[in-house]
Design an enzyme around this catalytic site. Structure first.
Site, PDB file in Angstrom:
ATOM      1  N   GLY A 179       0.810  -1.221   0.000  1.00  0.00           N
ATOM      2  CA  GLY A 179       0.000   0.000   0.000  1.00  0.00           C
ATOM      3  C   GLY A 179       0.834   1.257   0.000  1.00  0.00           C
ATOM      4  O   GLY A 179       0.578   2.178   0.766  1.00  0.00           O
TER       5      GLY A 179
ATOM      6  N   SER B 225       1.441   3.349  -2.712  1.00  0.00           N
ATOM      7  CA  SER B 225       1.221   4.273  -3.838  1.00  0.00           C
ATOM      8  C   SER B 225       0.888   5.677  -3.342  1.00  0.00           C
ATOM      9  O   SER B 225       1.017   6.649  -4.071  1.00  0.00           O
ATOM     10  CB  SER B 225       0.090   3.752  -4.728  1.00  0.00           C
ATOM     11  OG  SER B 225      -1.070   3.517  -3.952  1.00  0.00           O
TER      12      SER B 225
ATOM     13  N   ASN C 239       1.870  -2.153   5.430  1.00  0.00           N
ATOM     14  CA  ASN C 239       1.248  -0.837   5.621  1.00  0.00           C
ATOM     15  C   ASN C 239      -0.162  -0.760   5.043  1.00  0.00           C
ATOM     16  O   ASN C 239      -0.955   0.080   5.480  1.00  0.00           O
ATOM     17  CB  ASN C 239       2.149   0.220   4.958  1.00  0.00           C
ATOM     18  CG  ASN C 239       1.443   1.548   4.788  1.00  0.00           C
ATOM     19  OD1 ASN C 239       1.318   2.317   5.741  1.00  0.00           O
ATOM     20  ND2 ASN C 239       0.945   1.824   3.583  1.00  0.00           N
TER      21      ASN C 239
ATOM     22  N   SER D 294      -2.157   0.828  14.663  1.00  0.00           N
ATOM     23  CA  SER D 294      -2.801   2.130  14.903  1.00  0.00           C
ATOM     24  C   SER D 294      -3.055   2.334  16.388  1.00  0.00           C
ATOM     25  O   SER D 294      -3.252   1.364  17.136  1.00  0.00           O
ATOM     26  CB  SER D 294      -4.144   2.188  14.167  1.00  0.00           C
ATOM     27  OG  SER D 294      -4.890   3.315  14.583  1.00  0.00           O
TER      28      SER D 294
ATOM     29  N   TYR E  71     -12.067  -1.777  12.586  1.00  0.00           N
ATOM     30  CA  TYR E  71     -10.685  -1.284  12.451  1.00  0.00           C
ATOM     31  C   TYR E  71      -9.883  -1.567  13.729  1.00  0.00           C
ATOM     32  O   TYR E  71      -8.734  -2.026  13.678  1.00  0.00           O
ATOM     33  CB  TYR E  71     -10.753   0.214  12.171  1.00  0.00           C
ATOM     34  CG  TYR E  71      -9.442   0.881  11.835  1.00  0.00           C
ATOM     35  CD1 TYR E  71      -8.830   0.680  10.590  1.00  0.00           C
ATOM     36  CD2 TYR E  71      -8.820   1.736  12.740  1.00  0.00           C
ATOM     37  CE1 TYR E  71      -7.640   1.323  10.285  1.00  0.00           C
ATOM     38  CE2 TYR E  71      -7.633   2.375  12.431  1.00  0.00           C
ATOM     39  CZ  TYR E  71      -7.044   2.173  11.197  1.00  0.00           C
ATOM     40  OH  TYR E  71      -5.856   2.808  10.893  1.00  0.00           O
TER      41      TYR E  71
ATOM     42  N   ALA F  82     -10.375  -3.944  15.918  1.00  0.00           N
ATOM     43  CA  ALA F  82     -10.105  -5.386  16.002  1.00  0.00           C
ATOM     44  C   ALA F  82      -8.944  -5.757  15.089  1.00  0.00           C
ATOM     45  O   ALA F  82      -8.045  -6.523  15.471  1.00  0.00           O
ATOM     46  CB  ALA F  82     -11.355  -6.174  15.612  1.00  0.00           C
TER      47      ALA F  82
ATOM     48  N   LYS G  73      -6.471  -3.795  13.988  1.00  0.00           N
ATOM     49  CA  LYS G  73      -5.193  -3.206  14.398  1.00  0.00           C
ATOM     50  C   LYS G  73      -4.712  -3.786  15.728  1.00  0.00           C
ATOM     51  O   LYS G  73      -3.507  -3.996  15.929  1.00  0.00           O
ATOM     52  CB  LYS G  73      -5.311  -1.678  14.470  1.00  0.00           C
ATOM     53  CG  LYS G  73      -5.595  -1.028  13.107  1.00  0.00           C
ATOM     54  CD  LYS G  73      -4.456  -1.277  12.118  1.00  0.00           C
ATOM     55  CE  LYS G  73      -4.639  -0.555  10.804  1.00  0.00           C
ATOM     56  NZ  LYS G  73      -3.498  -0.724   9.884  1.00  0.00           N
TER      57      LYS G  73
ATOM     58  N   ILE H 127      -2.583  11.131  11.669  1.00  0.00           N
ATOM     59  CA  ILE H 127      -1.558  11.559  10.713  1.00  0.00           C
ATOM     60  C   ILE H 127      -2.273  12.161   9.501  1.00  0.00           C
ATOM     61  O   ILE H 127      -3.311  11.633   9.061  1.00  0.00           O
ATOM     62  CB  ILE H 127      -0.707  10.343  10.264  1.00  0.00           C
ATOM     63  CG1 ILE H 127      -0.190   9.552  11.479  1.00  0.00           C
ATOM     64  CG2 ILE H 127       0.448  10.782   9.363  1.00  0.00           C
ATOM     65  CD1 ILE H 127       0.676  10.309  12.457  1.00  0.00           C
TER      66      ILE H 127
HETATM   67  P1  NAP Z   1      -4.386   5.925   2.751  1.00  0.00           P
HETATM   68  O1  NAP Z   1      -3.906   7.286   2.448  1.00  0.00           O
HETATM   69  O2  NAP Z   1      -5.841   5.626   2.669  1.00  0.00           O
HETATM   70  O3  NAP Z   1      -3.561   4.862   1.885  1.00  0.00           O
HETATM   71  C1  NAP Z   1      -3.794   3.482   2.051  1.00  0.00           C
HETATM   72  C2  NAP Z   1      -2.918   2.708   1.103  1.00  0.00           C
HETATM   73  O4  NAP Z   1      -3.184   1.317   1.294  1.00  0.00           O
HETATM   74  C3  NAP Z   1      -3.210   3.024  -0.354  1.00  0.00           C
HETATM   75  O5  NAP Z   1      -1.987   3.032  -1.067  1.00  0.00           O
HETATM   76  C4  NAP Z   1      -4.067   1.822  -0.784  1.00  0.00           C
HETATM   77  O6  NAP Z   1      -3.947   1.507  -2.151  1.00  0.00           O
HETATM   78  C5  NAP Z   1      -3.446   0.718   0.034  1.00  0.00           C
HETATM   79  N1  NAP Z   1      -4.273  -0.464   0.182  1.00  0.00           N
HETATM   80  C6  NAP Z   1      -5.457  -0.597   0.817  1.00  0.00           C
HETATM   81  N2  NAP Z   1      -5.880  -1.863   0.748  1.00  0.00           N
HETATM   82  C7  NAP Z   1      -4.935  -2.545   0.050  1.00  0.00           C
HETATM   83  C8  NAP Z   1      -4.790  -3.892  -0.351  1.00  0.00           C
HETATM   84  N3  NAP Z   1      -5.718  -4.818  -0.067  1.00  0.00           N
HETATM   85  N4  NAP Z   1      -3.692  -4.247  -1.059  1.00  0.00           N
HETATM   86  C9  NAP Z   1      -2.734  -3.331  -1.367  1.00  0.00           C
HETATM   87  N5  NAP Z   1      -2.825  -2.054  -1.007  1.00  0.00           N
HETATM   88  C10 NAP Z   1      -3.919  -1.659  -0.325  1.00  0.00           C
HETATM   89  O7  NAP Z   1      -3.986   5.500   4.245  1.00  0.00           O
HETATM   90  P2  NAP Z   1      -2.797   6.024   5.172  1.00  0.00           P
HETATM   91  O8  NAP Z   1      -3.355   7.057   6.059  1.00  0.00           O
HETATM   92  O9  NAP Z   1      -1.592   6.275   4.369  1.00  0.00           O
HETATM   93  O10 NAP Z   1      -2.606   4.710   6.072  1.00  0.00           O
HETATM   94  C11 NAP Z   1      -1.547   3.782   5.865  1.00  0.00           C
HETATM   95  C12 NAP Z   1      -1.564   2.799   7.036  1.00  0.00           C
HETATM   96  O11 NAP Z   1      -1.415   3.521   8.256  1.00  0.00           O
HETATM   97  C13 NAP Z   1      -2.879   2.033   7.150  1.00  0.00           C
HETATM   98  O12 NAP Z   1      -2.610   0.715   7.545  1.00  0.00           O
HETATM   99  C14 NAP Z   1      -3.620   2.778   8.244  1.00  0.00           C
HETATM  100  O13 NAP Z   1      -4.547   1.964   8.902  1.00  0.00           O
HETATM  101  C15 NAP Z   1      -2.469   3.194   9.135  1.00  0.00           C
HETATM  102  N6  NAP Z   1      -2.782   4.335   9.997  1.00  0.00           N
HETATM  103  C16 NAP Z   1      -3.065   5.571   9.478  1.00  0.00           C
HETATM  104  C17 NAP Z   1      -3.350   6.618  10.337  1.00  0.00           C
HETATM  105  C18 NAP Z   1      -3.656   7.999   9.850  1.00  0.00           C
HETATM  106  O14 NAP Z   1      -3.951   8.861  10.683  1.00  0.00           O
HETATM  107  N7  NAP Z   1      -3.584   8.286   8.561  1.00  0.00           N
HETATM  108  C19 NAP Z   1      -3.358   6.400  11.720  1.00  0.00           C
HETATM  109  C20 NAP Z   1      -3.076   5.138  12.214  1.00  0.00           C
HETATM  110  C21 NAP Z   1      -2.771   4.111  11.337  1.00  0.00           C
HETATM  111  P3  NAP Z   1      -5.112   1.863  -3.230  1.00  0.00           P
HETATM  112  O15 NAP Z   1      -4.963   3.324  -3.498  1.00  0.00           O
HETATM  113  O16 NAP Z   1      -4.765   1.034  -4.388  1.00  0.00           O
HETATM  114  O17 NAP Z   1      -6.423   1.518  -2.584  1.00  0.00           O
END
Ligand code: NAP
Length: 247
Positions: free
Chosen positions: A12, A14, A90, A142, A155, A157, A159, A188
């Site tokens: 993930g 991209s 990720n 998370s 979510y 469960a 994490k 974030i």
């Molecule tokens: P985001 O901006 O929504 O990006 C999520 C990424 O995961 C995208 O590149 C998406 O690709 C990819 N993805 C989702 N399902 C996938 C799958 N089955 N196979 C391959 N790729 C997949 O999220 P983010 O905020 O960067 O979060 C990244 C990680 O950090 C996540 O695990 C999230 O739970 C964790 N996190 C984030 C926060 C926050 O505040 N942002 C806080 C705590 C934890 P596509 O574009 O192709 O769907």
């Protein structure tokens, strides 16, 4: 930061936190494998950006919750580079609803994208890294997996499961010098948090001792440290990166 391995796969990556992890690890000299599920154009643009700065990057598309596809991707990487030194699980999604309105599909889709993908990645990495007698995996869990949240039973469960599973993998990998750790981000600035209602954002801003949302680079630096040789005696750890929101 010192890295004795040469390459890393980030699921993930991209966009969002994953993309920042890829850029950061490329700056530290690793060849980064950028994984996308649905937007190859974003992954290609990131590859170009990293390469234009002199870094090494490759793109690999697969759905991280698809067991066969994930296994195939890892074997492609090992065939190409002769190793898989590091993995960052990720990839993740949210699908928020109060539990009383949550359908099974809402629950299982989040478990599949977050927890199942992490299990597949850890298991396959452990196979390869055990043979290498070294390796390091970081799982992006998370703060919600530590403290729970209304509207996020699915979510939380997934994490919380990742945090516990990371420790179990740490026990299984230790005798082969394979380390497993989690990072638990707070709030974030990415697309995932962009859609929060302003009143929810304000509430969290007032509750965060450091007084601001985190940025993806702050997560990426923590991941880099846990993967690096500098963290060689750290396994099974959960590193909170949340501005003090949950201590
Ligand atoms: P985001 O901006 O929504 O990006 C999520 C990424 O995961 C995208 O590149 C998406 O690709 C990819 N993805 C989702 N399902 C996938 C799958 N089955 N196979 C391959 N790729 C997949 O999220 P983010 O905020 O960067 O979060 C990244 C990680 O950090 C996540 O695990 C999230 O739970 C964790 N996190 C984030 C926060 C926050 O505040 N942002 C806080 C705590 C934890 P596509 O574009 O192709 O769907």
């Amino acid at each position: 930061m010192k890295f004795s391995g040469k390459n890393v796969l980030i699921t993930g990556s991209s966009r969002g936190i994953g993309a920042e992890i890829a850029k950061t690890l490329a700056e530290y000299g690793l060849k980064v494998w950028i994984n996308y599920r649905s937007k190859p154009e974003l992954a290609d643009a990131l590859q170009n950006e990293i390469q234009s700065l002199g870094g090494k990057a490759a793109v690999i598309g697969f759905d991280a919750s698809d067991e066969e596809a994930f296994i195939q991707a890892i074997s492609t990487i090992v065939e190409s580079d002769g190793e898989l030194a590091y993995l960052v699980n990720n990839a993740g999604i949210t699908n928020d609803k109060l539990a009383l309105r949550m359908k099974m599909e809402d629950f299982t889709s989040v478990l599949d994208a977050n927890l199942k993908s992490c299990f597949i990645g850890c298991r396959e990495a452990l196979k390869i890294m055990s043979k290498q007698r070294k390796g390091s995996v970081v799982n992006i869990a998370s703060i919600i997996g530590e403290r729970g949240n209304a509207g996020q039973t699915n979510y939380a469960a997934s994490k919380g499961g990742m945090i516990a599973m990371t420790k179990s993998f740490a026990y299984e990998g230790a005798s082969r010098n394979v380390r497993f750790n989690s990072v638990t981000p707070g709030f974030i600035q990415t697309e995932m948090t962009e859609h929060l209602k302003p009143e929810v954002k304000d509430y969290y801003l007032q509750s965060i001792p450091l007084g601001r949302l985190g940025n993806p680079r702050e997560i990426a630096e923590s991941v880099a440290f846990l993967l690096s040789d500098g963290a060689s005696y750290i396994t099974g750890e959960t590193l909170k990166v949340n501005g003090g929101l949950y201590m």
